[in-house]
Design a protein around this motif. Sequence first.
Motif, PDB file in Angstrom:
ATOM      1  N   MET A   1       0.833  -1.196   0.000  1.00 36.56           N
ATOM      2  CA  MET A   1       0.000   0.000   0.000  1.00 36.56           C
ATOM      3  C   MET A   1       0.873   1.252   0.000  1.00 36.56           C
ATOM      4  O   MET A   1       1.779   1.394   0.833  1.00 36.56           O
ATOM      5  N   VAL A   2       0.589   2.151  -0.928  1.00 32.69           N
ATOM      6  CA  VAL A   2       1.283   3.428  -0.995  1.00 32.69           C
ATOM      7  C   VAL A   2       0.253   4.544  -0.991  1.00 32.69           C
ATOM      8  O   VAL A   2      -0.820   4.421  -1.599  1.00 32.69           O
ATOM      9  N   GLU A   3       0.551   5.613  -0.267  1.00 36.42           N
ATOM     10  CA  GLU A   3      -0.329   6.779  -0.206  1.00 36.42           C
ATOM     11  C   GLU A   3       0.387   7.986  -0.800  1.00 36.42           C
ATOM     12  O   GLU A   3       1.587   8.165  -0.602  1.00 36.42           O
ATOM     13  N   ALA A   4      -0.392   8.818  -1.498  1.00 36.10           N
ATOM     14  CA  ALA A   4       0.129  10.084  -2.016  1.00 36.10           C
ATOM     15  C   ALA A   4      -0.813  11.192  -1.580  1.00 36.10           C
ATOM     16  O   ALA A   4      -1.987  11.197  -1.953  1.00 36.10           O
ATOM     17  N   ASP A   5      -0.309  12.107  -0.741  1.00 37.46           N
ATOM     18  CA  ASP A   5      -1.058  13.302  -0.360  1.00 37.46           C
ATOM     19  C   ASP A   5      -0.545  14.448  -1.221  1.00 37.46           C
ATOM     20  O   ASP A   5       0.640  14.831  -1.127  1.00 37.46           O
ATOM     21  N   VAL A   6      -1.425  14.994  -2.046  1.00 35.52           N
ATOM     22  CA  VAL A   6      -1.030  16.008  -3.021  1.00 35.52           C
ATOM     23  C   VAL A   6      -1.843  17.270  -2.770  1.00 35.52           C
ATOM     24  O   VAL A   6      -3.078  17.217  -2.690  1.00 35.52           O
ATOM     25  N   ALA A   7      -1.165  18.408  -2.633  1.00 37.83           N
ATOM     26  CA  ALA A   7      -1.842  19.680  -2.391  1.00 37.83           C
ATOM     27  C   ALA A   7      -1.235  20.757  -3.275  1.00 37.83           C
ATOM     28  O   ALA A   7      -0.009  20.834  -3.443  1.00 37.83           O
ATOM     29  N   VAL A   8      -2.103  21.581  -3.837  1.00 32.56           N
ATOM     30  CA  VAL A   8      -1.658  22.705  -4.660  1.00 32.56           C
ATOM     31  C   VAL A   8      -1.195  23.833  -3.748  1.00 32.56           C
ATOM     32  O   VAL A   8      -1.879  24.205  -2.795  1.00 32.56           O
ATOM     33  N   VAL A   9      -0.036  24.371  -4.028  1.00 33.61           N
ATOM     34  CA  VAL A   9       0.530  25.470  -3.244  1.00 33.61           C
ATOM     35  C   VAL A   9       0.858  26.623  -4.191  1.00 33.61           C
ATOM     36  O   VAL A   9       1.637  26.454  -5.127  1.00 33.61           O
ATOM     37  N   ASP A  10       0.255  27.762  -3.977  1.00 29.53           N
ATOM     38  CA  ASP A  10       0.540  28.945  -4.788  1.00 29.53           C
ATOM     39  C   ASP A  10       1.208  29.984  -3.899  1.00 29.53           C
ATOM     40  O   ASP A  10       0.538  30.755  -3.209  1.00 29.53           O
ATOM     41  N   PRO A  11       2.533  29.997  -3.863  1.00 27.86           N
ATOM     42  CA  PRO A  11       3.231  30.903  -2.951  1.00 27.86           C
ATOM     43  C   PRO A  11       3.046  32.364  -3.352  1.00 27.86           C
ATOM     44  O   PRO A  11       2.938  32.680  -4.535  1.00 27.86           O
TER      45      PRO A  11
END
Length: 331
Positions: free
Chosen positions: A175-185
């Motif tokens: 099992m692999v998890e990917a937490d992906v979030a958009v970041v606009d600095p």
Amino acid sequence: MTLTTPPPIDPEEEEMLVLHSEFVAAEGSEPVEETANSVDAPKVDDPPKVDDRPSERFTWTIENFSKLTRKKVYSDVFLVGGYKWRVLIFPKGNNSDHLSVYLDVADFATLPYGWSKNIQLSLAVVNQVNSDFTIRKDTQHRFNARTKDWGFTSFMPLSYLYDPSKGYLLNDTFMVEADVAVVDPPTTRFTWTIENFSRLTDKMLWSDVFFVGGCKWRVLIYPKGNNTDHLSLYLDAADSITLPDGWNRHAQFSLAMVNQIHSESTIRKDTEHRFYAHESDWGFTSFMPLSDLYDPGKGYLLNDTCIVEADVAVLEVDVKDSIPNLDGLSI
């Protein structure tokens, strides 16, 4: 979202930007095989918060993992921030004795010219017996046509992964998890007004120091050109000499020479760069012809004063790796 079976594997410019000082290749970066623009995520300290940003956790469950024969395997596609993503793994390592795990832009070939997306990413291999020993690594990266996938070539030792007593393969399921979030600095604009410009005698001149993203920056200008007949203009990491070994910061920035008569004739050039000890400044040696700059009719020098703008957004300064002590782990 959850995937239980691996999908079939897919078959397989503009003006040159230059470093002001001597170029030395960055250390510690490794390309993903057959994807030369993907590298090991740099290790830095404290990722910015991304609360209330578009985010998604993707969980990929792979059965019969030890029986996989493909060198690399892609997950199904999932959507975050309007882009299609997928996880890429090398079950036997990417020319390494470690499991290799990356995030990949699934539809990069169809995206418009100049696309980019800044992403905060966490990749994890789940320990299915004791969650305290889940291995999680975090990074932040701006994906673009040159770096369409990003992650960790040496994610975890294969010896631990395939050891049945460790808990990462349970009934030969991974099992692999990917937490992906958009970041606009946020972008900060620094304006530098230089008077009596034509009377400057120094070969190079630095602006005052300004802060963006917790980092000290300054603009470097060569009023008569850096061994060229063009104005030379760079962004510089102001405190590079005092920073600890291994420091790096990734910034997207634009440099501009303001036209004080016709603003639409302002010259602005954009780029991004990872700054580190051997590349502490970056920009344009041939920013604009000196003949245009010093021509009083062009509008760049007004009353012998020029105005330089630097718009800077810091994309990466820090990354944390949360890796449990695997030694002594048993079930």
